[in-house]
Design an enzyme around this catalytic site. Structure first.
Site, PDB file in Angstrom:
ATOM      1  N   GLY A 309      47.519  27.353  72.036  1.00 56.97           N
ATOM      2  CA  GLY A 309      48.826  27.110  73.274  1.00 56.97           C
ATOM      3  C   GLY A 309      49.814  29.209  72.855  1.00 56.97           C
ATOM      4  O   GLY A 309      51.084  28.080  73.177  1.00 56.97           O
ATOM      5  N   ASP A 310      49.810  28.390  71.507  1.00 51.95           N
ATOM      6  CA  ASP A 310      50.783  28.822  70.338  1.00 51.95           C
ATOM      7  C   ASP A 310      50.575  30.136  70.883  1.00 51.95           C
ATOM      8  O   ASP A 310      51.760  31.360  70.886  1.00 51.95           O
ATOM      9  CB  ASP A 310      50.322  29.292  69.475  1.00 51.95           C
ATOM     10  N   MET A 311      49.225  31.039  71.351  1.00 52.47           N
ATOM     11  CA  MET A 311      49.236  32.381  71.247  1.00 52.47           C
ATOM     12  C   MET A 311      49.041  32.940  73.374  1.00 52.47           C
ATOM     13  O   MET A 311      49.945  33.764  73.614  1.00 52.47           O
ATOM     14  CB  MET A 311      47.375  32.420  71.721  1.00 52.47           C
ATOM     15  N   GLY A 314      53.057  32.912  72.526  1.00 57.12           N
ATOM     16  CA  GLY A 314      53.886  34.272  71.559  1.00 57.12           C
ATOM     17  C   GLY A 314      53.094  35.290  73.084  1.00 57.12           C
ATOM     18  O   GLY A 314      53.878  36.475  73.190  1.00 57.12           O
TER      19      GLY A 314
END
Ligand code: 26A
Length: 355
Positions: A309-311, A314
């Site tokens: 989810g962070d990738m 980002g």
């Protein structure tokens, strides 16, 4: 002095991962849900020594917003992204800093003196789920004054996009507000990630204090459900939650708010407070929320989902900072999220592949 376009702020953490083979026994022992992110309570504290002593663990750079910073950097020239957070003066910090450096991210850490240690996250894998148990340590000692230090202020001045990890709101609302208010009053873009269900549940006041200054809100289906519950939207579907959050009050009304809800392997939803406005980057003929299909990975393609989810977030951020359209940026986000699922931990593929 570098001039980043993106500044991210969050809790720098070193992830300590346990394999899916060993994961279930720790889920049971510590009473953890298989897919969750929590702050360690007293009863969870032994988990860090326990997993290191009794399982083979993998150490990887983590911290949700720091992962997103590295993903944004993946699609931008070196030193386009800076990351702010608080660490201890130890080997964990050295590891995180080195990974940032290798991946082109400028670390603007506030460093706490010994014996305060850098934060850590026990990542308990099972099947394709991940349970995150965090001890923030130095991360929650962040001081707002760090933002005013000349070298940090220069980074903030130069940036056009700001990414705030929702996790940071457990302790850092004042700093988050300072960054977001200054940015939005200067017409810059403020992005917030909902981070985890417990933020909407237990930090709703902080979340709703920051929300008026947020242009792009990113979350997943379980965070949307947690917000729905805490806001009294009984049984609201993710699309309804996205639409509700899109029209939540906004300080810079000249710019619409976009709410992006990912749903794992299912489609991503994007709601806008004003879909016809060109700043929304959506076409007036698009449905609202708009649905973006996700190509499914096979079971064998998924190593672990930690950081996916962070990738996504980002990648999306980096693509927007590159001047891509929202449609294109969502596609970049999907690609980096999927790429991360094929790696151990919150990592991307190197040497870089074109996305
Ligand atoms: C305050 N909490 C609980 C946290 C976190 C966190 N990052 C910041 N604050 N709990 C887990 N993480 C990070 O989330 C990433 C996966 O999305 C983990 O370090 C992991 O890399």
């Amino acid at each position: 002095m570098s001039s980043p376009v993106v500044v991210c702020i969050g809790n720098p953490l070193l992830d300590i991962q346990v394999s899916p083979q060993d994961g279930p026994k720790y889920l049971e022992k510590y009473g953890l849900k298989s897919n969750d992110a929590i702050l360690a309570e007293e009863k969870h504290m032994p988990i860090y020594e326990d997993i290191v002593a009794n399982s083979e663990v993998t150490y990887v750079a983590g911290g949700a917003a720091q992962n997103a910073a590295r993903a944004a950097s993946y699609v931008l020239p070196p030193k386009s992204v800076a990351y702010i957070g608080s660490v201890g003066d130890d080997d964990l910090k050295a590891t995180l800093q080195k990974v940032n450096e290798t991946e082109g991210v400028v670390s603007a850490y506030e460093v706490q003196p010994a014996p305060t240690k850098t934060g850590a996250c026990a990542v308990i894998l099972s099947n394709h789920d991940r349970s995150l148990v965090t001890t923030l340590r130095a991360a929650e000692m962040f001081h707002k004054e760090h933002l005013a230090k000349p070298e940090v202020a220069a980074l903030i001045n130069s940036a056009k996009y700001f990414y705030i990890g929702g996790f940071f709101l457990t302790h850092g609302i004042e700093s988050a507000l300072e960054i977001a208010k200054a940015a939005s009053s200067r017409g810059k873009t403020v992005v917030l990630n909902l981070s985890a269900p417990f933020i909407a549940q237990f930090f709703k006041v902080q979340l709703e204090e920051l929300l008026p200054h947020v242009d792009i809100l990113i979350g997943n289906e379980s965070e949307a459900a947690a917000y729905a519950e805490s806001a009294g939207l009984v049984d609201a579907a993710p699309a309804q939650v996205a639409s509700t959050l899109a029209v939540f009050s906004k300080s810079n009304a000249s710019r619409p708010r976009i709410v992006i809800i990912t749903q794992g392997a299912d489609s991503t939803l994007v709601a806008s407070s004003s879909p016809s406005s060109s700043a929304a980057n959506l076409s007036p003929s698009d449905p609202n929320p708009k649905v973006y299909p996700v190509s499914k990975l096979s079971d064998e393609q998924i190593i672990d989902t930690n950081g996916a989810g962070d990738m996504f977030a980002g990648g999306l951020l980096g693509a927007l900072a590159q001047g891509k359209t929202l449609d294109e940026a969502i596609e970049v986000g999907h690609k980096l999220g999927q790429m991360c699922c094929g790696q151990i931990g919150p990592k991307l593929q190197f040497p870089k592949v074109n996305v």
